[in-house]
Motif scaffolding. Structure first.
Motif, PDB file in Angstrom:
ATOM      1  N   PHE A 195     -18.219 -49.422  32.497  1.00  0.00           N
ATOM      2  CA  PHE A 195     -18.852 -48.111  32.663  1.00  0.00           C
ATOM      3  C   PHE A 195     -18.876 -47.329  31.357  1.00  0.00           C
ATOM      4  CE2 PHE A 195     -18.040 -48.050  37.409  1.00  0.00           C
ATOM      5  CZ  PHE A 195     -19.385 -48.083  37.707  1.00  0.00           C
ATOM      6  N   TYR A 224     -29.786 -50.884  40.555  1.00  0.00           N
ATOM      7  CA  TYR A 224     -28.727 -50.865  39.555  1.00  0.00           C
ATOM      8  C   TYR A 224     -28.602 -52.241  38.947  1.00  0.00           C
ATOM      9  CZ  TYR A 224     -24.322 -49.789  37.385  1.00  0.00           C
ATOM     10  OH  TYR A 224     -23.342 -49.572  36.467  1.00  0.00           O
ATOM     11  N   VAL A 246     -14.825 -52.382  35.607  1.00  0.00           N
ATOM     12  CA  VAL A 246     -14.997 -50.928  35.598  1.00  0.00           C
ATOM     13  C   VAL A 246     -15.053 -50.389  34.176  1.00  0.00           C
ATOM     14  CG1 VAL A 246     -13.881 -48.769  36.235  1.00  0.00           C
ATOM     15  CG2 VAL A 246     -14.014 -50.611  37.876  1.00  0.00           C
ATOM     16  N   LEU A 249     -11.092 -56.381  38.286  1.00  0.00           N
ATOM     17  CA  LEU A 249     -11.829 -55.169  38.654  1.00  0.00           C
ATOM     18  C   LEU A 249     -11.831 -54.180  37.493  1.00  0.00           C
ATOM     19  CD1 LEU A 249     -13.245 -54.147  41.226  1.00  0.00           C
ATOM     20  CD2 LEU A 249     -11.225 -52.815  41.669  1.00  0.00           C
ATOM     21  N   PHE A 288      -6.541 -53.743  46.488  1.00  0.00           N
ATOM     22  CA  PHE A 288      -5.598 -54.433  45.611  1.00  0.00           C
ATOM     23  C   PHE A 288      -4.429 -53.529  45.235  1.00  0.00           C
ATOM     24  CE2 PHE A 288      -9.615 -56.823  44.384  1.00  0.00           C
ATOM     25  CZ  PHE A 288      -9.379 -57.780  45.335  1.00  0.00           C
ATOM     26  N   SER A 292      -2.155 -59.800  43.007  1.00  0.00           N
ATOM     27  CA  SER A 292      -2.730 -58.453  42.980  1.00  0.00           C
ATOM     28  C   SER A 292      -3.113 -58.048  41.571  1.00  0.00           C
ATOM     29  CB  SER A 292      -1.735 -57.450  43.546  1.00  0.00           C
ATOM     30  OG  SER A 292      -1.422 -57.787  44.852  1.00  0.00           O
ATOM     31  N   ILE A 293      -2.221 -58.395  40.598  1.00  0.00           N
ATOM     32  CA  ILE A 293      -2.512 -58.008  39.217  1.00  0.00           C
ATOM     33  C   ILE A 293      -3.789 -58.688  38.734  1.00  0.00           C
ATOM     34  CG2 ILE A 293      -1.725 -58.314  36.841  1.00  0.00           C
ATOM     35  CD1 ILE A 293       1.050 -57.637  37.751  1.00  0.00           C
ATOM     36  N   PHE A 335     -21.654 -51.264  35.118  1.00  0.00           N
ATOM     37  CA  PHE A 335     -20.629 -52.045  35.794  1.00  0.00           C
ATOM     38  C   PHE A 335     -20.721 -53.484  35.284  1.00  0.00           C
ATOM     39  CE2 PHE A 335     -19.303 -53.828  40.121  1.00  0.00           C
ATOM     40  CZ  PHE A 335     -17.987 -53.497  39.935  1.00  0.00           C
ATOM     41  N   PHE A 336     -19.583 -54.094  34.935  1.00  0.00           N
ATOM     42  CA  PHE A 336     -19.546 -55.470  34.436  1.00  0.00           C
ATOM     43  C   PHE A 336     -20.232 -55.652  33.090  1.00  0.00           C
ATOM     44  CE2 PHE A 336     -18.315 -57.395  38.572  1.00  0.00           C
ATOM     45  CZ  PHE A 336     -17.346 -58.235  38.073  1.00  0.00           C
ATOM     46  N   SER A 391      -2.093 -53.580  48.090  1.00  0.00           N
ATOM     47  CA  SER A 391      -1.325 -54.825  48.188  1.00  0.00           C
ATOM     48  C   SER A 391      -0.276 -54.897  47.093  1.00  0.00           C
ATOM     49  CB  SER A 391      -2.253 -56.033  48.138  1.00  0.00           C
ATOM     50  OG  SER A 391      -2.522 -56.406  46.823  1.00  0.00           O
ATOM     51  N   ALA A 405      -6.373 -59.650  40.518  1.00  0.00           N
ATOM     52  CA  ALA A 405      -7.541 -59.014  41.114  1.00  0.00           C
ATOM     53  C   ALA A 405      -7.819 -57.672  40.457  1.00  0.00           C
ATOM     54  CB  ALA A 405      -7.324 -58.841  42.608  1.00  0.00           C
ATOM     55  N   LEU A 406      -6.747 -56.881  40.260  1.00  0.00           N
ATOM     56  CA  LEU A 406      -6.939 -55.562  39.654  1.00  0.00           C
ATOM     57  C   LEU A 406      -7.439 -55.676  38.222  1.00  0.00           C
ATOM     58  CD1 LEU A 406      -4.009 -53.332  40.855  1.00  0.00           C
ATOM     59  CD2 LEU A 406      -6.429 -53.009  41.222  1.00  0.00           C
ATOM     60  N   GLY A 454     -24.001 -55.146  34.794  1.00  0.00           N
ATOM     61  CA  GLY A 454     -23.784 -55.686  33.458  1.00  0.00           C
ATOM     62  C   GLY A 454     -24.924 -55.423  32.500  1.00  0.00           C
TER      63      GLY A 454
END
Lengths: 151, 497
Positions: free
Chosen positions: A92, B59, A89, A85, B16, A78-79, A97-98, B19, A81-82, B62
């Motif tokens: 921004f 959009y 984020v 993400l 996530f 989970s860590i 994004f990215f 989870s 994946a977070l 990146g």
């Protein structure tokens, strides 16, 4: 012999003891150099997971699960994946994004370069490594459950 | 800040987080999932007005300009699908709060649910062919796990069957994408459309179309590829059945089919004819197979095949009116099929059975479930003035207008058969005498009632979406975006500048 009766023979155990650390280190190397050499988060994560799988095959599931238990594996998954993400984020901040948000991206072909790429690789290696290990653990535990029922 | 990436960020983030923390903090899975879906429903409705004011939005992920970077495209069709998906998903999560209590691992359910939702939103919003495949796999793999959620023998078997068929479908889609990539040297959908227009017609495009037809046809459960659906959809917990039947087959199957066939490859007459035939077969056979079912959820699953047939048929007719009908029926079917599956979940929650022969007279003990189910059934059978009537009417008009008189007649007949098996459902489950063993069952808890009532209200009111003034906001932009065909590329590249 009571303590060592689980797992494979002494030869396998000795070889494993010698190689398992090297495999783990090699996995970490592949992850950290993902932006420079072939490989990356996924391949490195698989190798890291394999080092623990190796441990489990040679010494039995108790030894491996003492090192990394199932809740820990799912926590790391989970860590990872977070983390991935969050990196996306944080982009921004610069409007996208990215976005590769490091202003100083370093010299190309050096270890500390390419901005967010190494961080993404580390996040992916967490996710993939912990995920693969968790899948293996799930298969092993399921197998043992079904064997218990047959008895 | 642009709202477009949020449709992917919110569901994945909440999945996530659930989870990670869901097992430790009680109540977090429920609240986070509901909050997330509510937020996305709000954002998707806001996106309609955004498109009305600003127009199509692209959009750049990146900050890389397409076609080099990955893009996300919000046009009329995406925004229409986003509203359909997120609104329904919110009502389904609302229903799940009480319904999922009987399962032990609620947080696992919500994790998979939000992953699936994230995948679906990603498929809708992306402007990149390979991204579409990745998101499609996220949604599909989460759904394989959700079908097996009860881990009983029947569920595992259904899930395995679904997984094999789904895997084959993904393989076909991946092969199609690979061939298209080799032909056009780009993965951006708009750029792909532009290159294909410049290259002119080729045999390879037709071959790729067939691959996609099989792949997405399997995902959408169009008739010759439907075998997994009647097993997989009834086996899942009721909210997931609603999600799969109401949304997943439409997003992964119909939406992807529409977007790629019409906006990227361009509407080819041969493919349109195939769609007409497949649509008619699914419509008729789905309805005929549904009549004989005794399991309430299995009947609903066959009914989904039949209704998907209507949408595919309308897509095959390919006139502006038919496209309007297809999209409107897609929206309506998402609403009333979710409602009916939630009703079946409510019955299962109170009585513990799905067998129609064991029920009877449930109206006496569960009046609200009975009433909402009646509204849903009548709406799907096309009784005026409920929503299903209008969308079927448009499809039949479009068939007559384009000279397909026989197809129009078949569509009307299938509608009558639909009425027949939904009357059977009502008769067996809700009317008649209450059996002794059901004398003391209770109506379902408040959140489940609320979700069913809202869905039933949408069923009643949705006809209003066709009124002039309202139509221009919601349905017209989607219809225009789809009917623009290969002008999609020009629209996207214009808005990048």
């Amino acid at each position: 012999m009571t303590k060592n009766s689980k797992g494979m023979t002494l030869i396998v155990k000795t070889i494993t003891r010698l190689t398992v650390g090297l495999i783990l280190l090699y996995g970490i190397y592949i992850v950290l150099h993902g932006h420079l050499t072939p490989g990356g988060g996924f391949a490195g994560g698989v190798i890291i997971a394999l080092s623990f799988v190796h441990l489990m095959l040679a010494f039995g599931k108790e030894v491996a699960l003492k090192k990394v238990s199932r809740p820990i594996a799912s926590l790391f998954e989970s860590i990872g994946a977070l983390m991935f993400l969050s990196i996306a984020v944080i982009g921004f901040v610069g409007g996208y994004f990215f976005l590769n948000f490091f202003i100083n991206k370093g010299t190309p072909f050096k270890l500390f370069s390419a901005g967010i790429m190494p961080l993404c690789n580390i996040a992916i290696s967490f996710k993939v490594g912990a995920g693969l290990f968790a899948i293996f653990v799930a298969l092993v535990l399921l197998k043992i459950d079904s064997e218990d029922k047959e008895r | 800040m642009n709202i477009i990436p949020l449709f992917v960020v919110i569901p994945l983030g909440s999945a996530f987080l659930i989870s990670l923390l869901g097992k430790r903090i009680k109540g977090l899975p429920d609240s986070l999932a509901n909050l997330g879906t509510l937020l996305m429903a709000g954002l998707s409705i806001y996106s309609i007005f955004l498109i009305k004011e600003v127009g199509v939005q692209v959009y750049k992920v990146g900050g890389w300009t397409p076609p080099i970077g990955i893009s996300m495209v919000l046009d009329g069709l995406s925004s229409f699908m986003l509203v359909t998906v997120n609104l329904t998903a919110f009502l389904i999560t609302l229903f799940s709060i009480s319904y999922m209590k009987k399962y032990t691992a609620k947080w696992k359910f919500y994790t998979l649910f939000m992953l699936m939702l994230g995948g679906m939103n990603g498929v809708i919003i992306t402007g990149d062919m390979f991204n579409l495949f990745v998101f499609l796999e996220i949604a599909a793999i989460a759904s394989y796990a959700l079908v097996a959620f009860g881990i009983e023998h029947e569920e595992l078997e259904a899930s395995f069957k679904y997984m094999v068929m789904g895997g084959v479908a993904s393989l076909f889609i991946l092969l199609g994408i690979a061939l298209l990539y080799s032909l056009t040297s780009t993965l951006n959908m708009a750029d792909m459309g532009r290159v294909l227009t410049a290259q002119g017609p080729s045999k390879l495009v037709l071959f790729v179309s067939v691959l996609f037809l099989v792949g997405f046809g399997l995902k959408a459960a169009i008739m010759p590829f439907h075998a997994w659906l009647p097993d997989a959809h009834p086996s899942a917990p009721a909210p997931i059945s609603a999600m799969l039947s109401g949304l997943l087959i439409k997003v992964l199957g119909i939406y992807a089919l529409m977007r790629i066939f019409f906006n990227v490859l361009g509407a080819q007459p041969a493919i349109l004819d195939i769609l007409l035939v497949l649509g008619t077969i699914s419509m008729v056979a789905g309805a005929l197979l549904a009549i004989g079912q005794e399991d309430i959820k299995r009947m609903l699953a066959y009914s989904s095949i039949s209704q998907i047939g209507y949408i595919v048929l309308a897509m095959g007719i390919w006139t502006p009116l038919a496209i309007l009908g297809a999209l409107f029926h897609l929206f309506n079917h998402a609403i009333f099929k979710s409602l009916l599956f939630l009703n079946s979940g409510a019955i299962e929650y109170s009585t513990g059975t799905r067998d129609l022969r064991e029920m009877g007279g449930l109206n006496a003990r569960m009046p609200l479930t009975g009433t909402t189910s009646l509204i849903g059934s009548m709406s799907i059978s096309g009784i005026p003035p409920l929503s299903g009537f209008w969308s079927k009417l448009i499809i039949i008009f479009a068939a007559i207008q384009s000279g397909h008189f026989v197809l129009a007649l078949i569509a009307i007949l299938v509608s009558v058969i639909t009425l027949a098996y939904y009357l059977k459902l009502q008769r067996y489950a809700f009317f008649g005498n209450l059996q002794d063993k059901w004398k003391h069952i209770l109506e379902v808890p408040f959140t489940m009632k609320l979700s069913m009532v809202i869905l039933a209200l949408i069923c009643i009111m949705a006809g209003a979406l066709l009124l002039p003034g309202v139509r221009e906001i919601f349905l017209k932009p989607a219809q225009d975006a789809l009917y623009a065909g290969k002008d999609y590329a020009a629209t996207v590249f214009e808005s990048i500048r």
